[in-house]
Scaffold this motif. Structure first.
Motif, PDB file in Angstrom:
ATOM      1  N   HIS A   1      81.542 -32.403 -57.252  1.00  0.00           N
ATOM      2  CA  HIS A   1      81.146 -31.861 -55.936  1.00  0.00           C
ATOM      3  C   HIS A   1      82.381 -31.323 -55.196  1.00  0.00           C
ATOM      4  O   HIS A   1      82.356 -30.217 -54.657  1.00  0.00           O
TER       5      HIS A   1
ATOM      6  N   MET B   1      79.926 -36.031 -48.930  1.00  0.00           N
ATOM      7  CA  MET B   1      81.201 -35.892 -49.648  1.00  0.00           C
ATOM      8  C   MET B   1      81.755 -34.493 -49.485  1.00  0.00           C
ATOM      9  O   MET B   1      81.081 -33.607 -49.038  1.00  0.00           O
TER      10      MET B   1
ATOM     11  N   CYS C   1      76.830 -33.544 -47.964  1.00  0.00           N
ATOM     12  CA  CYS C   1      78.159 -32.970 -47.807  1.00  0.00           C
ATOM     13  C   CYS C   1      78.565 -33.006 -46.336  1.00  0.00           C
ATOM     14  O   CYS C   1      77.765 -32.671 -45.470  1.00  0.00           O
ATOM     15  N   LEU C   2      79.809 -33.394 -46.073  1.00  0.00           N
ATOM     16  CA  LEU C   2      80.305 -33.432 -44.693  1.00  0.00           C
ATOM     17  C   LEU C   2      80.304 -32.035 -44.071  1.00  0.00           C
ATOM     18  O   LEU C   2      80.303 -31.898 -42.856  1.00  0.00           O
TER      19      LEU C   2
ATOM     20  N   GLN D   1      87.715 -28.050 -46.861  1.00  0.00           N
ATOM     21  CA  GLN D   1      86.771 -28.522 -45.835  1.00  0.00           C
ATOM     22  C   GLN D   1      87.454 -28.753 -44.490  1.00  0.00           C
ATOM     23  O   GLN D   1      86.800 -28.824 -43.461  1.00  0.00           O
TER      24      GLN D   1
ATOM     25  N   HIS E   1      84.100 -27.255 -54.009  1.00  0.00           N
ATOM     26  CA  HIS E   1      84.656 -26.765 -52.734  1.00  0.00           C
ATOM     27  C   HIS E   1      85.885 -25.884 -52.972  1.00  0.00           C
ATOM     28  O   HIS E   1      86.148 -24.965 -52.204  1.00  0.00           O
TER      29      HIS E   1
HETATM   30 CO    CO Z   1      81.081 -31.521 -49.772  1.00  0.00          CO
END
Ligand code: CO
Length: 200
Positions: free
Chosen positions: A150, A200, A108-109, A51, A154
């Protein structure tokens, strides 16, 4: 310490499969610190290295519930969650066992301001390594198990919106591609930290 840029859908880097961590060095520790700083700055409860554009199998998590004054309310955690010390750095994670199903309104960020119900395993046994490369085991349920699943998604290039029905998923993806994201809330108008909507 530095606050890193959080990549947002449809950035292609979020679709890559991350590489296992092999060097447990100072650089990795610095990355973990920067990821924590970034996660707290963004009011997130978990963050995966891809991320922030680093394709390594590493997650940071702090999903301890807090009251409106920001104090941790550990009694709200499940019995299994209470046995796990947070904040947590999880490297090279593998889920070796799971039981049951549960649902949660995930955010989600990397897909900010969208929240949708996703089904996950209710209980998981996780094998992973810490920042020193030591092998660790966690058995947990509750929000912690959900956040771990979660964040592990990613590492495979999967986002929570991929778990929705095709119609719902495409609607959100097309909306974002067409209109982008709503402007970020300023400090002070942030939602209540006890609010169910967490990213998240
Ligand atoms: Co996320």
């Amino acid at each position: 310490m530095a606050i890193l840029e959080v990549l947002k859908f449809p950035d292609a880097r979020l679709r890559e499969v991350s590489e296992p961590v092999t060097e447990f060095d100072q650089e990795l520790k610095r990355l973990a610190q920067d990821m924590f700083e970034t996660m707290y700055e963004e009011n997130g409860i978990g963050l995966a290295a891809p991320q922030v554009g680093v394709l390594k199998r590493m997650l940071v998590i702090d999903c301890r519930p807090r009251d409106t004054k920001g104090r941790y309310t550990i009694e709200d955690l499940t019995e299994l969650e209470q046995k796990v010390e947070q904040p947590l750095v999880i490297i090279n994670p593998v889920i070796v066992d799971s039981k049951g199903k549960t649902t949660f309104d995930e955010g989600c960020l990397s897909v900010p301001s969208f929240f949708e119900t996703v089904e996950r395993e209710e209980f998981i046994e996780l094998h992973y390594q810490n920042l020193d490369g030591e092998k660790k085991v966690i058995q947990t349920d509750g929000l912690l198990a959900i956040v771990i699943q979660h964040e592990m998604d990613h590492l495979e290039g999967t986002l929570f919106i991929d778990h929705l029905s095709l119609v719902k998923s495409n609607k959100i993806k097309n909306h974002i591609k067409k209109f982008g994201y709503p402007p970020k809330k300023k400090k002070g108008e942030e939602s209540d930290p006890t609010d169910e909507e967490v990213e998240m």
